[in-house]
Scaffold this active site. Structure first.
Site, PDB file in Angstrom:
ATOM      1  N   GLU A  52      51.275  28.360   0.202  1.00 19.84           N
ATOM      2  CA  GLU A  52      51.537  28.644   1.608  1.00 19.84           C
ATOM      3  C   GLU A  52      52.771  27.886   2.104  1.00 19.84           C
ATOM      4  O   GLU A  52      53.507  28.385   2.967  1.00 19.84           O
ATOM      5  CB  GLU A  52      50.316  28.291   2.457  1.00 19.84           C
ATOM      6  N   PHE A  53      52.992  26.704   1.560  1.00 21.21           N
ATOM      7  CA  PHE A  53      54.198  25.961   1.924  1.00 21.21           C
ATOM      8  C   PHE A  53      55.449  26.771   1.592  1.00 21.21           C
ATOM      9  O   PHE A  53      56.403  26.818   2.378  1.00 21.21           O
ATOM     10  CB  PHE A  53      54.255  24.612   1.194  1.00 21.21           C
TER      11      PHE A  53
END
Length: 415
Positions: free
Chosen positions: A60-61
């Site tokens: 997700e980063f």
């Protein structure tokens, strides 16, 4: 239902503390949250506007990263607070230089949410993909702080769309806007009367495209290829190699293999599966007669995204295990992509490229050989290349669409 949710969150915290002496990840999860509010209070003293971006973990980063960097470039006076739920994200990116503050997210309780938001005072909050926390969303909504979800993707089997999912639908009601990856997600939101959404795609396309543009040559890989046909095998596991090894051993083209695990024992095991001559990247140099080798084993990390340029074909590992690894890096180079036929369906890009004819799922060695022979026909090869190239190009631009919304919410002029 809110009581049950609170009990579940409390139980989760209790079990993690119980497991922490015995489980490294649980230990990091608990230790990283100790004295967190004290640290926040001491570090966030600047009165500059603060944007909070929250990611579950490392994947997700990578989706949030293009937006973080665009915000930092366009609004250098704004402070960026980056939070992670998982240690696997925090530990890898705790020194990321584009964020001003990096912390774990406290567990989602009423008290934690109120205290965290009161301390950080964000002017805009961005949750990435699957992050939907009840108390944080409720507190932000109550304080009239805009909360958006980016690179979001919804499926009809999620609790939000179940007849008993009313509590979870209320979480979504607290979001100001959803930037979703596909039309299905937007339609699902509309089915529960949520219309504040827009299909913009996945921000990872922008990130990967940027990597490809900036990536330089890898001299040893270039010399190893030497203008010969090659397949790049990325993030492969033993389950992948068991299928690939017979194919490699009988095929005359070159192979660049980047195993997911690069421990000595893993690389030695890989070498034992190969009947053709192989050399490790760390053992090669410009003086090595690389034309004598058929396989180049990448026994370091950090260069896979640049390696795909040397392949006419790409095989991406992981689908025979926990889940398919990133295929976008290969797609950006416009090459046909192969991967296992099991755990890939949660990846929209994999399904899209299969449907369009740019990616191919394989079940076993026989299937791999058949798909390769089909792709070896010039008309099929060129079509698959064009599909992956076009798919990447048409999905660029999600970051800029999100930034347009952020500019409106921030109400400040670009620097």
């Amino acid at each position: 239902m809110e009581v049950l949710y609170s009990v579940f969150i409390g139980l989760l915290g209790f079990l993690l503390r119980l497991a922490s002496p015995f489980h490294p990840k649980a230990k990091a999860f608990v230790a990283g949250r100790k004295k967190l509010f004290k640290q926040l209070s001491a570090s966030i003293t600047d009165t500059s506007p603060l944007v909070w971006i929250h990611c579950a973990s490392l994947g997700e980063f990578e989706q949030g990263r293009p937006v973080i960097e665009a915000l930092k470039k366009e609004f250098p006076n704004i402070k960026i607070l980056l939070t992670f739920f998982s240690p696997s994200g925090y530990e890898v990116r705790k020194n990321y230089d584009k964020a001003d503050y990096i912390y774990y997210l406290p567990l989602d309780t009423r008290k934690n949410a109120a205290r965290f938001i009161a301390l950080t005072k964000p002017v805009l909050v961005i949750f990435v993909k699957y992050e939907f926390w009840h108390y944080y969303a409720k507190e932000l909504h109550a304080r009239k702080i805009p909360l958006i979800s980016i690179s979001a993707i919804f499926r009809k089997d999620q609790i939000f769309f179940h007849r008993l999912g009313g509590f979870y639908r209320k979480i979504l009601d607290n979001f100001s806007y959803f930037f979703v990856q596909n039309d299905e997600s937007r339609q699902l939101l509309q089915s529960i009367n949520i219309t504040n959404s827009k299909r913009v795609g996945d921000t990872r396309f922008d990130r990967v495209h940027q990597i490809v543009k900036q990536g330089g040559e890898i001299d040893i890989a270039k010399a190893f290829k030497n203008d010969q046909k090659a397949m790049v095998i990325g993030s492969c596991w033993p389950e992948d190699i068991e299928i690939l090894a017979p194919f490699i051993n009988e095929n005359k083209m070159k192979f660049i293999i980047a195993p997911h695990e690069i421990s000595e024992s893993s690389v030695v095991w890989l070498e034992k599966q190969l009947l053709v001559k192989s050399i490790r990247y760390t053992a090669a140099s410009q003086q090595t007669h690389l034309e004598d080798y058929q396989v180049l084993i990448i026994d370091n990390i950090g260069m896979l995204s640049r390696l795909y340029r040397y392949g006419e074909f790409a095989y991406i590992g992981g689908a025979f295990g926990k889940g398919l690894h990133n295929i976008l890096e290969a797609a950006c180079y416009g090459v046909p992509i192969l991967f296992g036929n099991k755990n890939f369906e949660k990846f929209q890009e994999a399904k899209d490229l299969i449907n369009r004819g740019g990616a191919f799922e394989i079940a076993d060695y026989t299937d791999l050989k058949a798909k390769y022979e089909m792709l070896n026909l010039p008309e099929n090869f060129l079509l698959a290349c064009e599909v992956t190239r076009q798919y990447t190009e048409e999905n660029l631009g999600a970051t800029e669409k999100i930034m347009h919304y952020c500019r409106e919410q921030l109400g400040v002029k670009p620097h």
